[in-house]
Motif scaffolding. Structure first.
Motif, short mmCIF file in Angstrom:
data_model
loop_
_atom_site.label_atom_id
_atom_site.label_comp_id
_atom_site.label_asym_id
_atom_site.label_seq_id
_atom_site.Cartn_x
_atom_site.Cartn_y
_atom_site.Cartn_z
N TYR A 176 0.86 -1.18 0.00
CA TYR A 176 0.00 0.00 0.00
C TYR A 176 0.89 1.22 0.00
O TYR A 176 1.94 1.22 0.64
CB TYR A 176 -0.91 0.01 1.22
CG TYR A 176 -2.02 -1.00 1.15
CD1 TYR A 176 -3.08 -0.82 0.28
CD2 TYR A 176 -2.01 -2.12 1.97
CE1 TYR A 176 -4.11 -1.75 0.21
CE2 TYR A 176 -3.04 -3.05 1.91
CZ TYR A 176 -4.09 -2.86 1.04
OH TYR A 176 -5.10 -3.77 0.97
N GLN A 188 3.38 2.77 2.97
CA GLN A 188 3.63 1.80 4.04
C GLN A 188 4.95 1.13 3.81
O GLN A 188 5.28 0.76 2.69
CB GLN A 188 2.51 0.77 4.09
CG GLN A 188 1.18 1.41 4.34
CD GLN A 188 0.33 0.63 5.28
OE1 GLN A 188 0.35 -0.58 5.29
NE2 GLN A 188 -0.42 1.34 6.09
N ALA A 190 1.70 -5.50 2.61
CA ALA A 190 0.58 -6.16 3.30
C ALA A 190 0.57 -7.64 2.95
O ALA A 190 0.21 -8.49 3.75
CB ALA A 190 -0.73 -5.52 2.89
N PRO A 202 -4.20 -14.10 12.17
CA PRO A 202 -4.52 -12.99 13.07
C PRO A 202 -4.91 -11.73 12.30
O PRO A 202 -4.61 -11.60 11.11
CB PRO A 202 -3.23 -12.79 13.86
CG PRO A 202 -2.17 -13.49 13.10
CD PRO A 202 -2.80 -14.54 12.29
N SER A 203 -5.58 -10.82 12.98
CA SER A 203 -6.03 -9.58 12.37
C SER A 203 -4.87 -8.81 11.76
O SER A 203 -3.81 -8.70 12.36
CB SER A 203 -6.73 -8.73 13.43
OG SER A 203 -7.24 -7.58 12.83
N GLY A 204 -5.06 -8.31 10.55
CA GLY A 204 -4.04 -7.50 9.91
C GLY A 204 -2.97 -8.30 9.19
O GLY A 204 -2.01 -7.73 8.66
N CYS A 205 -3.12 -9.63 9.11
CA CYS A 205 -2.07 -10.43 8.48
C CYS A 205 -2.18 -10.40 6.96
O CYS A 205 -1.31 -10.92 6.27
CB CYS A 205 -2.08 -11.86 9.00
SG CYS A 205 -3.47 -12.82 8.40
N GLY A 206 -3.23 -9.81 6.43
CA GLY A 206 -3.31 -9.67 4.97
C GLY A 206 -4.30 -10.60 4.28
O GLY A 206 -4.25 -10.76 3.07
N LYS A 207 -5.21 -11.18 5.03
CA LYS A 207 -6.18 -12.12 4.44
C LYS A 207 -7.08 -11.42 3.43
O LYS A 207 -7.25 -11.88 2.30
CB LYS A 207 -7.08 -12.73 5.54
CG LYS A 207 -6.33 -13.38 6.66
CD LYS A 207 -7.27 -13.92 7.72
CE LYS A 207 -8.00 -12.85 8.53
NZ LYS A 207 -7.14 -12.10 9.43
N THR A 208 -7.67 -10.30 3.86
CA THR A 208 -8.59 -9.58 2.98
C THR A 208 -7.86 -9.08 1.75
O THR A 208 -8.35 -9.20 0.62
CB THR A 208 -9.22 -8.40 3.75
OG1 THR A 208 -9.99 -8.94 4.82
CG2 THR A 208 -10.10 -7.56 2.86
N THR A 209 -6.66 -8.52 1.96
CA THR A 209 -5.89 -8.03 0.83
C THR A 209 -5.63 -9.16 -0.17
O THR A 209 -5.79 -8.99 -1.38
CB THR A 209 -4.56 -7.43 1.32
OG1 THR A 209 -4.85 -6.46 2.33
CG2 THR A 209 -3.78 -6.79 0.20
N GLU A 219 -15.11 -13.25 5.40
CA GLU A 219 -15.84 -13.31 6.67
C GLU A 219 -17.35 -13.22 6.45
O GLU A 219 -18.02 -12.37 7.04
CB GLU A 219 -15.39 -12.19 7.61
CG GLU A 219 -13.88 -12.19 7.78
CD GLU A 219 -13.44 -11.68 9.14
OE1 GLU A 219 -14.25 -11.74 10.10
OE2 GLU A 219 -12.28 -11.26 9.26
N HIS A 271 -11.17 -15.13 10.64
CA HIS A 271 -10.09 -15.12 11.63
C HIS A 271 -10.40 -16.10 12.75
O HIS A 271 -9.71 -16.16 13.75
CB HIS A 271 -9.85 -13.70 12.17
CG HIS A 271 -11.05 -13.10 12.80
ND1 HIS A 271 -11.84 -12.17 12.17
CD2 HIS A 271 -11.61 -13.32 14.00
CE1 HIS A 271 -12.84 -11.85 12.95
NE2 HIS A 271 -12.74 -12.53 14.07
N1 ATP Z 1 -6.27 0.61 1.96
C1 ATP Z 1 -5.19 0.38 2.75
N2 ATP Z 1 -4.20 1.29 2.83
C2 ATP Z 1 -3.12 1.07 3.59
N3 ATP Z 1 -2.92 -0.03 4.33
C3 ATP Z 1 -3.88 -0.99 4.30
C4 ATP Z 1 -5.06 -0.83 3.51
N4 ATP Z 1 -5.82 -1.92 3.68
C5 ATP Z 1 -5.15 -2.72 4.53
N5 ATP Z 1 -3.98 -2.16 4.91
C6 ATP Z 1 -2.97 -2.78 5.80
O1 ATP Z 1 -2.57 -4.00 5.25
C7 ATP Z 1 -2.47 -5.01 6.24
C8 ATP Z 1 -3.35 -6.18 5.91
O2 ATP Z 1 -4.71 -5.77 5.93
P1 ATP Z 1 -5.91 -6.76 5.64
O3 ATP Z 1 -7.15 -5.96 5.63
O4 ATP Z 1 -5.60 -7.56 4.44
O5 ATP Z 1 -5.87 -7.69 6.94
P2 ATP Z 1 -6.81 -8.88 7.38
O6 ATP Z 1 -5.93 -10.06 7.54
O7 ATP Z 1 -7.96 -9.00 6.47
O8 ATP Z 1 -7.26 -8.42 8.83
P3 ATP Z 1 -8.68 -8.56 9.58
O9 ATP Z 1 -8.74 -9.95 10.13
O10 ATP Z 1 -8.58 -7.56 10.68
O11 ATP Z 1 -9.74 -8.26 8.59
C9 ATP Z 1 -2.83 -4.32 7.56
O12 ATP Z 1 -1.64 -4.02 8.23
C10 ATP Z 1 -3.57 -3.09 7.15
O13 ATP Z 1 -3.33 -2.05 8.06
#
Ligand code: ATP
Ligand code: MG
Lengths: 404, 218
Positions: A27, A30, A34, A53-60, A179, A212
């Protein structure tokens, strides 16, 4: 473990549907990516869970598959075709997409929501109408009742089902789900999970599913990828292997204690042997029921109605009472499960209704057999034994490798 | 009592002309609002996704509203001459702010999850805009159009100084004859006409909003 076996998730026989190759997302602004160089294969017709865990990048990671988020580098292959630079809208129509907030279109009816993608694909009106009804039936909602309602006129669970129906509308081979059951109360979530598993037996889609919640992962996944920061794969394998043989302490911590109890989520009622109880029609005379009881070595008889649905448990003492009709004595049957119910849910049902035996019924509710609490305990024990056995074998194999 | 009787006689005597002027006035407002809606919604759509262009556009259309109307009508006669054209242009300029602002606010208020699922289903930017975002922003946009119309009904009276059509002509004639017996009636009649039109348009847009908003949004 090499990177390649990690990417494959301890292979099965299914064809690869999606392949991610050194996929990366940075991103802007940063320091750390991610998702860093993720390589992973998703087999056709399976539910693959991304959990971590939260923030590990699953959604990305998930959103890069349909390019709602464009990768910084790397490749995406769908059925062998490189789609990294293909028209994203065409790509997305080959993938159903369900997010936690569902995002139904509030100004459209349920039917219009589901009909949208087929409409974009120029299906004719009749075909679309048929498809809408078929999908509503599929997700267990009566079309005549729900077709013309608006999203705000549905409960959270019903909205979620419509979200799934909408994602399935053009029959895409792939479903991406972020989710999908996250924002729903535990009881409804459990029911939706079960319905979804039953649905998947019919539709056999390739599904990438983000959660998660490790329990949801074990319950829903044919294969689970446990991710740590930057979407790096800690372990990608079938759930039973992950439970019995966690790759490292990260995975161990993540799956947590009670792993063998979680294993009960992997076994379903249809996998175990049923106990059989004497049964009688609910209109039977006391004499007939007593006869049925005498002929068996069980302590009670299950009364069934004309459709063979359980009505009442009666025992010898109930048969002695003559103040009430037989069907009003005894106990109301509780803890009724189906063949698709997991053993963990079955155990929960028994604990909830304080009985040591759950009744197994088929889809129409007719009596098939019963599961005893002892059967479940045996399953736990044999799973523990198998896990011990496997880790001994694997430890042996590793020592062998080192010495050769 | 006398005053009311005389006023009634005046209205009766002048009714044909008054009705004619009211229709012209309504026509001037509707044409201006139609143009302002097309430009305003278009501008709103063009800038809502960006931060600075949106702020700049709102500042510009906001500034237009601060130009004294006499001055603006006067300035516009330079390139466009006297008459309806200059009047319409001035009214469009006054009508833009509520429409642009509500279009931007309305489009920005659409739930991001809705947009994300539309994108994820393979809708392109235009399909998304036409089928999802504009319909969802519609109740807010039409409220902007309504506010704009009501403002414009009043300002349109001033179009008379540049020979524009509408109820303003009688007001200016009356002002020129202040002190003469009919001047008060001559001014009062068009003012009542303007109030009547204001209420009529207000109700019209309320009803239109209700009829054109999906039941799912109410
Ligand atoms: N649009 C964005 N701009 C900048 N950083 C981002 C953006 N979206 C996500 N991130 C960062 O990228 C990393 C991964 O985010 P992501 O949403 O993929 O996590 P996740 O595993 O889906 O978490 P969760 O379980 O909380 O949904 C995180 O550190 C988040 O802060
Ligand atoms: Mg997420």
């Amino acid at each position: 473990m090499t990177d390649e076996t990690n990417a494959r998730g301890a292979q099965g026989d299914n064809q690869v549907m999606i392949r991610l190759e050194r996929l990366e997302k940075r991103y802007p602004g940063q320091e750390r990516p991610a998702v860093a160089e993720l390589t992973m294969e998703i087999p056709e017709g399976e539910i693959v869970i991304l959990v971590g865990p939260s923030g590990c990048g699953k959604t990305t990671t998930l959103k890069m598959i349909n390019r709602v988020i464009e990768p910084t580098s790397g490749r995406i292959l769908l059925e062998g075709d490189d789609v990294t630079n293909a028209d994203p809208d065409k790509l997305r129509r080959r993938m159903g997409y369900v997010i936690q907030q569902i995002g139904l279109f509030p100004h459209m009816t349920i039917a219009q929501n589901i009909a949208l993608v087929p409409g974009l694909l120029n299906w004719d009106k009749r075909r679309i109408d048929l498809r809408v009804d078929e999908l509503l039936d599929l997700v267990g909602m009566d079309p005549s009742d729900y077709r013309n309602r608006y999203p705000k006129e549905l409960s959270g669970g019903q909205r979620q089902r419509v979200g799934v129906a909408r994602a399935l509308s053009a029959d895409p081979p792939v479903m991406l789900m972020d989710e999908p059951f996250g924002a729903i109360d535990p009881i409804t979530r459990d029911r939706l999970q079960n319905e979804f598993l039953r649905l998947q037996e019919e539709i056999k889609k390739t599904i990438v599913f983000v959660t998660h919640d490790i329990d949801e992962a074990i319950k829903m996944g044919d294969r689970i990828a446990i991710l740590r920061e930057e979407s790096s794969i800690a372990q990608y394998d079938k759930p039973e292997h992950i439970l019995s043989n966690p790759a490292d302490s990260f995975v161990e911590d993540f799956i947590g204690r009670g792993a063998s109890l979680k294993g009960l989520n992997l076994q379903r009622v249809r996998d175990v042997e049923f106990a059989h109880w004497p049964t009688a029609n609910h209109t039977a005379t006391r004499g007939e029921v007593l006869e049925a009881l005498r002929r068996s070595d069980q302590g009670a008889v299950l009364l069934l109605d004309e459709q063979r649905r359980p009505r009442r448990w009666v025992d010898a003492r109930d048969l002695d009472r003559t103040d009430k009709p037989l069907v009003e004595t005894g106990l109301r049957p509780e803890a009724i499960v189906t063949g698709a119910t997991t053993l963990l849910d079955t155990l929960n049902e028994m604990l909830k209704s304080r009985v040591a035996c759950a009744i197994v019924a088929d889809d129409s509710g007719a009596y098939v057999g019963a599961v005893d609490i002892d059967t479940i305990m045996e399953s736990i024990q044999s799973m523990r034994a198998a896990a011990r056995e496997q880790s001994r074998l694997l430890a042996g194999a590793e020592i062998g490798e080192v010495s050769s | 009592m006398n005053f009311l009787q005389d006023f009634a006689t005046y209205l009766e005597f002048q009714s044909a002309e008054l009705i004619q002027a009211t229709i012209e006035h309504a026509g001037l407002v509707l044409v201006s609002i139609a143009i302002a809606t097309v430009i305003g919604v278009g501008l709103g759509v063009a800038v809502y996704q960006t931060d600075r262009p949106a702020k700049i556009s709102l500042a510009v259309v906001g500034t237009m509203l601060t130009i004294p109307s006499f001055a603006l009508f006067g300035l516009l006669t330079e390139p466009f001459g006297l008459g309806a054209t200059a009047a319409v242009i001035a009214l469009v300029m006054y009508g833009l702010l509520p429409i642009v602002r509500n279009t931007v606010v309305g489009l920005r208020s659409v739930d991001p999850a809705v947009i994300e699922s539309a994108t994820g289903m393979g809708m392109n930017r235009w399909q998304r805009l036409a089928r999802i975002e504009l319909p969802l922003a519609w109740p807010i946009i039409i409220t902007g159009v309504r506010v704009s119309t009501v403002i414009t009904v009043g300002i349109a009276a001033i179009a008379a100084i540049i020979n524009g059509p509408g109820l303003g002509k009688d007001i200016f004639r009356a002002l020129a004859r202040i002190g003469s017996p009919f001047a008060v009636y001559q001014a009062l009649a068009p003012v009542l006409g303007i109030i009547f039109l204001g209420i009529l348009f207000d109700v019209f847009f309320l009803v239109l909003r209700r009829l054109t908003t999906s039941r799912g949004l109410r």
